[in-house]
Design an enzyme around this catalytic site. Structure first.
Site, short mmCIF file in Angstrom:
data_model
loop_
_atom_site.label_atom_id
_atom_site.label_comp_id
_atom_site.label_asym_id
_atom_site.label_seq_id
_atom_site.Cartn_x
_atom_site.Cartn_y
_atom_site.Cartn_z
N SER A 18 -65.53 74.94 41.00
CA SER A 18 -64.18 75.14 40.44
C SER A 18 -63.10 75.08 41.52
O SER A 18 -62.06 74.43 41.33
CB SER A 18 -64.10 76.45 39.66
OG SER A 18 -64.57 77.54 40.43
N HIS A 27 -72.78 76.68 37.28
CA HIS A 27 -71.65 77.40 37.89
C HIS A 27 -71.28 78.57 36.95
O HIS A 27 -72.15 79.38 36.63
CB HIS A 27 -70.52 76.40 38.14
CG HIS A 27 -69.36 76.91 38.95
ND1 HIS A 27 -69.45 77.98 39.80
CD2 HIS A 27 -68.06 76.48 39.04
CE1 HIS A 27 -68.27 78.19 40.37
NE2 HIS A 27 -67.41 77.30 39.93
N HIS A 40 -78.34 80.46 44.90
CA HIS A 40 -76.98 80.11 45.28
C HIS A 40 -77.02 78.99 46.31
O HIS A 40 -77.95 78.90 47.11
CB HIS A 40 -76.24 81.33 45.88
CG HIS A 40 -74.76 81.17 45.84
ND1 HIS A 40 -74.06 80.54 46.84
CD2 HIS A 40 -73.85 81.52 44.90
CE1 HIS A 40 -72.78 80.54 46.52
NE2 HIS A 40 -72.62 81.12 45.35
N ARG A 80 -71.08 90.64 44.95
CA ARG A 80 -70.42 90.77 43.64
C ARG A 80 -71.41 91.31 42.61
O ARG A 80 -71.01 92.01 41.68
CB ARG A 80 -69.86 89.40 43.19
CG ARG A 80 -68.82 88.84 44.16
CD ARG A 80 -68.44 87.41 43.81
NE ARG A 80 -69.59 86.51 43.87
CZ ARG A 80 -69.56 85.23 43.52
NH1 ARG A 80 -68.43 84.69 43.08
NH2 ARG A 80 -70.64 84.48 43.62
N ASP A 133 -73.38 86.23 38.45
CA ASP A 133 -73.55 86.10 37.00
C ASP A 133 -74.73 86.90 36.46
O ASP A 133 -74.86 87.06 35.24
CB ASP A 133 -73.72 84.62 36.63
CG ASP A 133 -72.51 83.81 37.06
OD1 ASP A 133 -71.39 84.24 36.77
OD2 ASP A 133 -72.68 82.77 37.72
N1 CMX Z 1 -84.46 79.09 38.96
C1 CMX Z 1 -85.30 78.05 39.06
N2 CMX Z 1 -85.20 77.10 40.01
C2 CMX Z 1 -84.22 77.25 40.92
C3 CMX Z 1 -83.33 78.33 40.89
C4 CMX Z 1 -83.45 79.26 39.85
N3 CMX Z 1 -82.63 80.29 39.72
N4 CMX Z 1 -82.46 78.20 41.93
C5 CMX Z 1 -82.80 77.06 42.57
N5 CMX Z 1 -83.85 76.48 41.95
C6 CMX Z 1 -84.50 75.22 42.29
C7 CMX Z 1 -83.48 74.09 42.24
O1 CMX Z 1 -83.28 73.65 40.90
C8 CMX Z 1 -84.15 73.06 43.12
O2 CMX Z 1 -85.20 72.47 42.40
P1 CMX Z 1 -85.61 70.91 42.60
O3 CMX Z 1 -85.91 70.76 44.06
O4 CMX Z 1 -86.77 70.74 41.68
O5 CMX Z 1 -84.40 70.13 42.19
C9 CMX Z 1 -84.78 73.94 44.23
O6 CMX Z 1 -84.95 75.24 43.63
C10 CMX Z 1 -83.95 74.07 45.48
O7 CMX Z 1 -82.67 74.54 45.11
P2 CMX Z 1 -81.77 75.36 46.15
O8 CMX Z 1 -81.50 74.47 47.31
O9 CMX Z 1 -82.37 76.68 46.41
O10 CMX Z 1 -80.46 75.63 45.30
P3 CMX Z 1 -79.20 74.68 45.07
O11 CMX Z 1 -78.24 74.90 46.18
O12 CMX Z 1 -79.61 73.27 44.79
O13 CMX Z 1 -78.61 75.25 43.69
C11 CMX Z 1 -77.86 76.85 42.15
C12 CMX Z 1 -77.90 76.45 43.62
C13 CMX Z 1 -76.94 78.05 41.98
C14 CMX Z 1 -77.30 75.68 41.34
C15 CMX Z 1 -79.31 77.22 41.70
O14 CMX Z 1 -79.79 78.30 42.45
C16 CMX Z 1 -79.42 77.51 40.22
O15 CMX Z 1 -79.55 76.56 39.42
N6 CMX Z 1 -79.37 78.82 39.82
C17 CMX Z 1 -79.38 79.20 38.42
C18 CMX Z 1 -78.01 78.96 37.79
C19 CMX Z 1 -77.01 79.98 38.29
O16 CMX Z 1 -77.26 81.17 38.30
N7 CMX Z 1 -75.81 79.50 38.67
C20 CMX Z 1 -74.69 80.38 39.05
C21 CMX Z 1 -74.31 80.32 40.53
C22 CMX Z 1 -73.11 81.20 40.81
C23 CMX Z 1 -71.86 80.64 40.19
O17 CMX Z 1 -71.41 79.56 40.59
O18 CMX Z 1 -71.31 81.27 39.27
#
Ligand code: CMX
Length: 441
Positions: A241, A271, A318, A327, A373
């Protein structure tokens, strides 16, 4: 010119001069190298942007102008009888770079009240959408309808000198922030409460009035809103964002356009929409297991099923943080104080004990800890706000404080159009085969 605007201008002029000198002397210094994997994998870790209002440390979490969340809970002005910081104070801090006095915040609160003038066509435009349209869709449409009020775009069309951009960006941003609670609450009341609108209470501060407009009158919900709107406001510049508003604003799109774009990014499930996904996931888990508070073993099995189904565990992980999000901790502390026995809060805490070791055991997830979240939904449900499709709008109202303060800074510092270089895999293959690279040294 009001005091905050004058103070901001003096600070911006000073920093502008410092940046010019700094670039003159050090502009060619390298800040790092880019790996091929970073270009393909979401540009993680590439420092390529200046965003003045906050800074995220992967171990410690967010600092707003150098202050942690617990520090701000101590130092920012509070409502009479309240203990949580007023979001007005955070905005002042982000914009002016210094802590406000109580009087500064009374002035800012009064200024926003005076600016909260929403033309009728905004509500009519929202009414044009089906009532079951997602709350974030209605929110973005409402903000876009309000764009007719942009002073920045009018002044640009009149050919204003670029030295004045910041001033109109400031006016638009202040007007937009002032109007957001009423637009957001209109959507909530329209979607879930049969369209019964509640009038603004001019005696209340910005966060408490938002709670009132939504229809939640308890003192502790008002305190929750003040905390919520403070801690969701800013998370440095690279998150979807903040980065979106920064990028769109760099094209001199006005603050309404830039903020609406940011909200479209916030509406993504990786996000801000994760806040709705968390509580939906908890409700689904409870339903599928058939108990009020699932045991650790039951949660563990449900998490494993979620992962086996190829889904993420919402609220965990994250892109930058590598520890529990402060948070999350701030919200857990609030829950301990106001609702420690609440069953959904108990579940959130039990998930916190259960999920990290499972995610860690997968070996690929860089951060197994909860983010902002993971907790917010359970707090809202406690007060009766179960309509989780609305939660991201609350996040969005708060995020306005951070991204718009940053946008004013960007225009005051004269940041240019943002335009990084992209490449194709064909280029990469050629480069690896020894052909000339298409990017500079
Ligand atoms: N559950 C399952 N798998 C997860 C995970 C979770 N909570 N967090 C990361 N992973 C996976 C990724 O999808 C990725 O998988 P692939 O290699 O198969 O594609 C792998 O672990 C490595 O990811 P990462 O480098 O640890 O995390 P990223 O920086 O790529 O992604 C985020 C960060 C937030 C998108 C991810 O942790 C996620 O999808 N979390 C769940 C959604 C969430 O809570 N989002 C809110 C974030 C805060 C906000 O912006 O409000």
């Amino acid at each position: 010119m009001e005091k905050l605007k004058t103070l901001f201008k003096a600070k911006a002029d000073q920093l502008s001069t410092e940046i010019k000198d700094l670039l003159k002397e050090h502009g060619t210094k390298k800040m790092g190298e880019v790996q091929l994997s970073q270009a393909y994998q979401g540009m993680r870790g590439i420092t390529g942007m200046v965003y003045e209002t906050s800074l995220l440390d992967s171990e410690e979490g967010i600092r707003f102008r150098g202050f942690t969340i617990p520090e701000l809970q101590q130092k920012l002005p509070k409502a009479k009888g309240g203990t949580e910081p007023l979001p007005e104070g955070l905005f002042y801090l982000l914009l002016a770079g210094e802590l406000p006095s109580d009087k500064d915040i009374q002035d800012l609160s009064a200024d926003w009240k005076a600016r909260a003038k929403i033309p009728p066509h905004v509500f009519k435009t929202i009414d044009g959408l089906p009532v079951d349209a997602h709350a974030m869709t209605q929110f973005v449409v409402g903000v876009m309808a309000l764009q007719t009020q942009s002073i920045f775009s009018k002044k640009y069309a009149e050919g204003v000198n670029k030295k004045e951009y910041w001033s109109y960006c400031y006016e638009d941003s202040m007007n937009l922030i002032a109007c957001l609670p009423e637009i957001a609450a209109y959507i909530y009341r329209r979607k879930y409460k049969g369209g019964k609108k509640i009038d603004t209470d001019p005696k209340l501060d910005w966060g408490a009035n938002f709670a009132h407009l939504l229809g939640y009158e308890s003192d502790s919900f008002k305190e929750l809103m003040r905390l919520y709107l403070t801690i969701h406001a800013d998370h440095e510049g690279g998150n979807v964002s903040a980065h979106t508003s920064h990028l769109v604003g760099s094209a001199l799109s006005d603050p309404y356009l830039s903020f609406a774009a940011a909200m479209n990014g916030l509406a993504g499930p990786l996000h801000g929409l994760a806040n709705q996904e968390v509580i939906k996931w908890i409700f689904d888990m409870k339903k599928s297991i058939g108990v009020e508070i699932p045991s650790k073993e039951q949660i563990e099995a449900y998490v494993k099923k979620t992962l086996a189904d190829g889904k993420v565990v919402p609220g965990y992980g994250h892109a930058v943080l590598r520890k529990t999000d402060p948070r999350f901790t701030a919200q857990a502390e609030f829950a301990k104080k106001h609702m420690a026995d609440d069953p959904d809060v108990q579940i959130v805490w039990r998930i916190f004990e259960t999920v990290p070791p499972i995610l860690q055991s997968l070996g690929k997830i860089k951060n197994p800890w909860p983010n902002v979240d993971a907790h917010s939904g359970a707090l809202l449900v406690h007060y009766g706000m179960k309509e989780y499709e609305y939660y991201t709008v609350l996040f969005g109202v708060s995020r306005a404080l951070g991204v718009l303060a940053a946008l004013i800074w960007s225009r005051a510092l004269g940041f240019p159009l943002e335009r990084p270089k992209s490449i194709t895999t064909e280029n990469v293959k050629g480069w690896l085969a020894g052909k000339d690279q298409v990017w500079g040294d």
